[in-house]
Design a protein around this motif. Structure first.
Motif, PDB file in Angstrom:
ATOM      1  N   VAL A  16       0.834  -1.203   0.000  1.00 42.72           N
ATOM      2  CA  VAL A  16       0.000   0.000   0.000  1.00 42.72           C
ATOM      3  C   VAL A  16       0.866   1.250   0.000  1.00 42.72           C
ATOM      4  O   VAL A  16       0.585   2.220  -0.713  1.00 42.72           O
ATOM      5  N   GLU A  17       1.918   1.226   0.792  1.00 44.71           N
ATOM      6  CA  GLU A  17       2.844   2.360   0.835  1.00 44.71           C
ATOM      7  C   GLU A  17       3.395   2.654  -0.556  1.00 44.71           C
ATOM      8  O   GLU A  17       3.499   3.816  -0.978  1.00 44.71           O
ATOM      9  N   SER A  18       3.725   1.608  -1.292  1.00 43.43           N
ATOM     10  CA  SER A  18       4.283   1.776  -2.634  1.00 43.43           C
ATOM     11  C   SER A  18       3.252   2.316  -3.613  1.00 43.43           C
ATOM     12  O   SER A  18       3.567   3.166  -4.454  1.00 43.43           O
ATOM     13  N   VAL A  19       2.018   1.827  -3.522  1.00 40.20           N
ATOM     14  CA  VAL A  19       0.965   2.335  -4.404  1.00 40.20           C
ATOM     15  C   VAL A  19       0.688   3.803  -4.114  1.00 40.20           C
ATOM     16  O   VAL A  19       0.544   4.627  -5.040  1.00 40.20           O
ATOM     17  N   LEU A  20       0.627   4.172  -2.850  1.00 36.67           N
ATOM     18  CA  LEU A  20       0.436   5.575  -2.487  1.00 36.67           C
ATOM     19  C   LEU A  20       1.560   6.447  -3.050  1.00 36.67           C
ATOM     20  O   LEU A  20       1.325   7.540  -3.565  1.00 36.67           O
ATOM     21  N   ALA A  21       2.782   5.934  -2.973  1.00 34.21           N
ATOM     22  CA  ALA A  21       3.924   6.693  -3.492  1.00 34.21           C
ATOM     23  C   ALA A  21       3.832   6.858  -5.000  1.00 34.21           C
ATOM     24  O   ALA A  21       4.112   7.936  -5.538  1.00 34.21           O
ATOM     25  N   GLU A  22       3.461   5.793  -5.699  1.00 38.95           N
ATOM     26  CA  GLU A  22       3.316   5.884  -7.149  1.00 38.95           C
ATOM     27  C   GLU A  22       2.225   6.875  -7.537  1.00 38.95           C
ATOM     28  O   GLU A  22       2.326   7.548  -8.558  1.00 38.95           O
ATOM     29  N   LEU A  23       1.199   6.987  -6.714  1.00 36.20           N
ATOM     30  CA  LEU A  23       0.120   7.929  -6.983  1.00 36.20           C
ATOM     31  C   LEU A  23       0.474   9.350  -6.554  1.00 36.20           C
ATOM     32  O   LEU A  23      -0.259  10.290  -6.859  1.00 36.20           O
ATOM     33  N   GLY A  24       1.574   9.497  -5.832  1.00 41.30           N
ATOM     34  CA  GLY A  24       1.973  10.825  -5.361  1.00 41.30           C
ATOM     35  C   GLY A  24       1.083  11.356  -4.255  1.00 41.30           C
ATOM     36  O   GLY A  24       0.934  12.581  -4.117  1.00 41.30           O
ATOM     37  N   ILE A  25       0.516  10.453  -3.466  1.00 46.78           N
ATOM     38  CA  ILE A  25      -0.425  10.845  -2.418  1.00 46.78           C
ATOM     39  C   ILE A  25       0.296  10.953  -1.079  1.00 46.78           C
ATOM     40  O   ILE A  25       1.047  10.048  -0.690  1.00 46.78           O
ATOM     41  N   THR A  26       0.053  12.036  -0.378  1.00 46.58           N
ATOM     42  CA  THR A  26       0.598  12.166   0.973  1.00 46.58           C
ATOM     43  C   THR A  26      -0.248  11.343   1.935  1.00 46.58           C
ATOM     44  O   THR A  26      -1.470  11.199   1.763  1.00 46.58           O
ATOM     45  N   TYR A  27       0.388  10.814   2.961  1.00 52.89           N
ATOM     46  CA  TYR A  27      -0.308   9.976   3.920  1.00 52.89           C
ATOM     47  C   TYR A  27       0.455   9.965   5.239  1.00 52.89           C
ATOM     48  O   TYR A  27       1.656  10.255   5.289  1.00 52.89           O
ATOM     49  N   ASP A  28      -0.251   9.633   6.292  1.00 50.86           N
ATOM     50  CA  ASP A  28       0.365   9.432   7.596  1.00 50.86           C
ATOM     51  C   ASP A  28       0.579   7.934   7.790  1.00 50.86           C
ATOM     52  O   ASP A  28      -0.282   7.126   7.421  1.00 50.86           O
ATOM     53  N   TYR A  29       1.714   7.583   8.355  1.00 53.09           N
ATOM     54  CA  TYR A  29       2.032   6.166   8.554  1.00 53.09           C
ATOM     55  C   TYR A  29       2.121   5.879  10.045  1.00 53.09           C
ATOM     56  O   TYR A  29       2.968   6.424  10.742  1.00 53.09           O
ATOM     57  N   GLU A  30       1.238   5.017  10.514  1.00 53.83           N
ATOM     58  CA  GLU A  30       1.250   4.575  11.903  1.00 53.83           C
ATOM     59  C   GLU A  30       1.985   3.241  11.947  1.00 53.83           C
ATOM     60  O   GLU A  30       1.448   2.191  11.597  1.00 53.83           O
ATOM     61  N   ARG A  31       3.248   3.283  12.370  1.00 56.47           N
ATOM     62  CA  ARG A  31       4.049   2.068  12.389  1.00 56.47           C
ATOM     63  C   ARG A  31       3.775   1.281  13.667  1.00 56.47           C
ATOM     64  O   ARG A  31       3.820   1.815  14.771  1.00 56.47           O
ATOM     65  N   LEU A  32       3.544  -0.005  13.497  1.00 54.33           N
ATOM     66  CA  LEU A  32       3.249  -0.893  14.615  1.00 54.33           C
ATOM     67  C   LEU A  32       4.457  -1.766  14.919  1.00 54.33           C
ATOM     68  O   LEU A  32       5.107  -2.284  14.001  1.00 54.33           O
ATOM     69  N   ASP A  33       4.747  -1.938  16.189  1.00 56.11           N
ATOM     70  CA  ASP A  33       5.833  -2.811  16.612  1.00 56.11           C
ATOM     71  C   ASP A  33       5.299  -4.235  16.655  1.00 56.11           C
ATOM     72  O   ASP A  33       4.886  -4.732  17.712  1.00 56.11           O
TER      73      ASP A  33
END
Length: 208
Positions: A16-33
């Motif tokens: 999903v992160e990669s698709v968002l990047a390809e679309l040029g969309i800004t997003y917040d990422y909540e990283r889980l441990d």
């Protein structure tokens, strides 16, 4: 409000992160441990009761789970981004076919390989379950290998989100020598300008 993605390094959230990047969309990422099972704690369980990643929350507050569903939703919400071929085209059908093959036939096998004890009869040795799952995993990648042509991507010279999906899955546990076309696809995806940083962060041991 922007998109909010929940995930962890190297997980399915990198699709999903990669698709968002390809679309040029800004997003917040909540990283889980996930090593400490943060995905099973109450804060995240309230977002996704299945307690798995990835989860994407849209700017409107809609929660979407299942990586393939998220990819398709993003492609439909941002059609000008071109991460999937045009609707009703043969290329769209091919892209969706192999996207869902990855989601239905490959992705579920990973859990069995990683946690065979969950699938073995109670008290039984999980090793044969793991071995069988690994064999199925390898056989299904041979199916993908046979579907790829001479171009770097699934659709030849044309990139699509299915390439990302397959490339990420291939980074988890695929011997390079067994599927050279898949490896070529994964390298081509990882070398895309929008994705090099994401790839280095998520798969530092698989950069060539």
């Amino acid at each position: 409000m922007s998109y909010r993605l929940y995930g962890a390094h190297g997980s399915g959230a990198s699709i999903v992160e990669s698709v968002l990047a390809e679309l040029g969309i800004t997003y917040d990422y909540e990283r889980l441990d996930m090593k400490n099972h943060a995905q099973r704690e109450a804060p995240y369980a309230s977002v996704n009761p299945h307690m798995k990643v990835p989860t994407l929350v849209t700017p409107e507050g809609e929660t979407i789970t299942e990586s393939a569903a998220i990819v398709i939703t993003l492609a439909e919400r941002h059609p000008d981004g071109g991460v999937l071929p045009p609707a009703k085209s043969p290329e769209r059908a091919r892209a969706l076919r192999w996207l869902l093959f990855g989601a239905a036939e490959l992705y579920p096998i990973v859990e069995i390989i990683d946690y065979p004890e969950r699938f073995a009869p109670e008290g039984a040795d999980p090793a044969p379950v793991k071995a069988r799952a690994q064999s199925i995993w390898n056989e299904r990648w041979k199916t993908v290998e046979g579907a790829l042509g001479d171009g770097p991507y699934l659709l030849g010279e044309t990139f699509c989100a299915t390439d990302i999906y397959l490339a990420v899955l291939s980074r988890w546990d695929l011997p390079t020598a067994d599927a050279p076309k898949v490896e070529r696809l994964a390298r081509a995806v990882g070398a895309r300008p929008a994705l090099t940083e994401i790839w280095a962060r998520n798969f530092p041991q698989r950069i060539h």
